[in-house]
Design a protein around this motif. Structure first.
Motif, short mmCIF file in Angstrom:
data_model
loop_
_atom_site.label_atom_id
_atom_site.label_comp_id
_atom_site.label_asym_id
_atom_site.label_seq_id
_atom_site.Cartn_x
_atom_site.Cartn_y
_atom_site.Cartn_z
N PRO A 101 13.98 -7.81 -22.62
CA PRO A 101 13.36 -7.78 -21.29
C PRO A 101 11.86 -7.52 -21.36
CG PRO A 101 15.36 -6.47 -21.33
CD PRO A 101 15.05 -6.81 -22.75
N GLU A 102 11.13 -8.17 -20.49
CA GLU A 102 9.69 -7.97 -20.37
C GLU A 102 9.40 -7.53 -18.94
OE1 GLU A 102 7.42 -11.31 -21.92
OE2 GLU A 102 9.10 -11.86 -23.24
N ALA A 103 8.69 -6.41 -18.79
CA ALA A 103 8.43 -5.84 -17.47
C ALA A 103 7.21 -4.93 -17.57
CB ALA A 103 9.64 -5.06 -16.97
N HIS A 104 6.79 -4.40 -16.44
CA HIS A 104 5.64 -3.50 -16.40
C HIS A 104 6.07 -2.09 -16.78
CE1 HIS A 104 2.09 -1.35 -14.91
NE2 HIS A 104 1.48 -2.52 -14.84
N PRO A 139 6.60 0.99 -8.58
CA PRO A 139 5.30 1.19 -9.23
C PRO A 139 4.88 0.04 -10.15
CG PRO A 139 6.65 3.17 -9.38
CD PRO A 139 7.53 2.08 -8.87
N GLY A 140 5.87 -0.64 -10.73
CA GLY A 140 5.57 -1.68 -11.69
C GLY A 140 5.89 -3.08 -11.23
N SER A 198 8.91 -11.16 5.84
CA SER A 198 9.05 -9.71 5.64
C SER A 198 8.34 -9.31 4.35
CB SER A 198 10.53 -9.32 5.59
OG SER A 198 10.68 -7.91 5.59
N ILE A 199 8.47 -8.03 4.02
CA ILE A 199 7.91 -7.50 2.78
C ILE A 199 8.96 -6.61 2.13
CG2 ILE A 199 5.52 -7.55 3.60
CD1 ILE A 199 5.78 -4.52 4.13
N GLY A 200 8.70 -6.20 0.90
CA GLY A 200 9.64 -5.33 0.20
C GLY A 200 9.71 -3.94 0.82
N ARG A 201 10.85 -3.31 0.68
CA ARG A 201 11.01 -1.94 1.17
C ARG A 201 10.09 -1.00 0.42
NH1 ARG A 201 17.35 -0.44 1.55
NH2 ARG A 201 16.37 1.56 2.05
N THR A 202 9.60 0.00 1.12
CA THR A 202 8.75 1.00 0.47
C THR A 202 9.30 2.42 0.68
OG1 THR A 202 7.33 1.11 2.44
CG2 THR A 202 6.67 -0.41 0.68
N ASP A 203 10.56 2.50 1.12
CA ASP A 203 11.15 3.82 1.37
C ASP A 203 11.94 4.34 0.18
OD1 ASP A 203 13.00 1.77 1.76
OD2 ASP A 203 14.19 2.90 3.21
N PHE A 204 11.92 3.60 -0.94
CA PHE A 204 12.53 4.11 -2.16
C PHE A 204 11.58 5.11 -2.81
CE2 PHE A 204 14.46 -0.32 -2.22
CZ PHE A 204 15.69 0.11 -1.73
N ALA A 205 12.10 5.84 -3.81
CA ALA A 205 11.26 6.74 -4.58
C ALA A 205 10.11 5.95 -5.21
CB ALA A 205 12.07 7.44 -5.67
N GLU A 206 8.92 6.49 -5.12
CA GLU A 206 7.71 5.88 -5.68
C GLU A 206 7.23 4.66 -4.89
OE1 GLU A 206 6.17 7.51 -8.03
OE2 GLU A 206 7.83 8.90 -8.27
#
Length: 216
Positions: A79-82, A138-139, A161-169
């Motif tokens: 896997p490749e990710a931030h 965050p990543g 729409s946009i991504g949720r931002t109510d998760f941790a971080e």
């Protein structure tokens, strides 16, 4: 460049296989959870004589990495990710529990290569440019194919729409800033391929998206 879309798991995640005339391909966000989903992805790759060069994750929320171990083990890629999303891998059991997903034997391989802003992922005759747009996670990163004006954005931006931002971080202001400064500067005809739901265009979202559009 050919784009193949699969919709996997109870959360209906978009998994993309990008390939070209060389037979090389990349898999973005493999979300195959059940045996029939894994077989569907495997059969497509094998029957088209494709060679997987990269396993790419837009972010590391559990629903986007359900098939990471399968793809990694079957095709010999990592896997490749931030790096900023790496801590999320330790929280996978809690994420599964939160969404009521039963996957007791889910194995998640570690990140094999870190991707960052301005990196280029190459396969065949293609190049994907990496943009780091945190806020949903965050990543969170997106992969932009300049030649065809195609952007694979994970959960950063959706059709309307946009991504949720109510998760941790999560960070709402950070997400909005990233969308406006990095995505909305792309050509209006750029096709946006999100992590869930139908594709859209940058022009459409700039005008009509209720969170970041001109009419919001």
């Amino acid at each position: 460049m050919k784009i193949k879309l699969f919709e996997f798991s109870p959360l209906v995640v978009n998994t993309y296989v990008l390939s070209d005339e060389t037979g090389e391909c990349v898999v973005i966000d493999p979300a195959c959870l059940h045996p029939d989903e894994k077989e569907m992805l495997f059969s497509y790759i094998v029957s088209n004589n494709l060679r997987v060069k990269h396993l790419l994750n837009t972010h590391l929320h559990f629903d986007h990495i359900l098939g990471n171990n399968f793809v990694a083990s079957q095709f010999g890629v990592k896997p490749e990710a931030h790096a900023a999303d790496e801590p999320l891998l330790k929280d996978i059991p809690n994420q599964l529990k939160m969404f009521g997903i039963y996957a007791p034997n889910l194995s998640v391989p570690p990140i094999g290569k870190y991707l960052k802003e301005n990196d280029i992922v190459s396969f065949g005759n293609q190049e994907l440019h990496v943009f780091h747009i945190p806020g949903h996670s965050p990543g969170s990163i997106i992969f932009y194919h300049k030649a065809t004006h195609s952007a694979f954005v994970g959960d950063v931006l959706f059709n309307g729409s946009i991504g949720r931002t109510d998760f941790a971080e999560g960070n709402y202001n950070q997400l909005i800033e990233g969308i406006k400064n990095k995505l909305f500067v792309l050509p209006d005809e750029t096709i946006v391929y999100p992590g869930h739901g139908p594709a859209t265009t940058i022009g459409n979202e700039k005008k009509y998206n209720p969170f970041v559009g001109s009419e919001s």
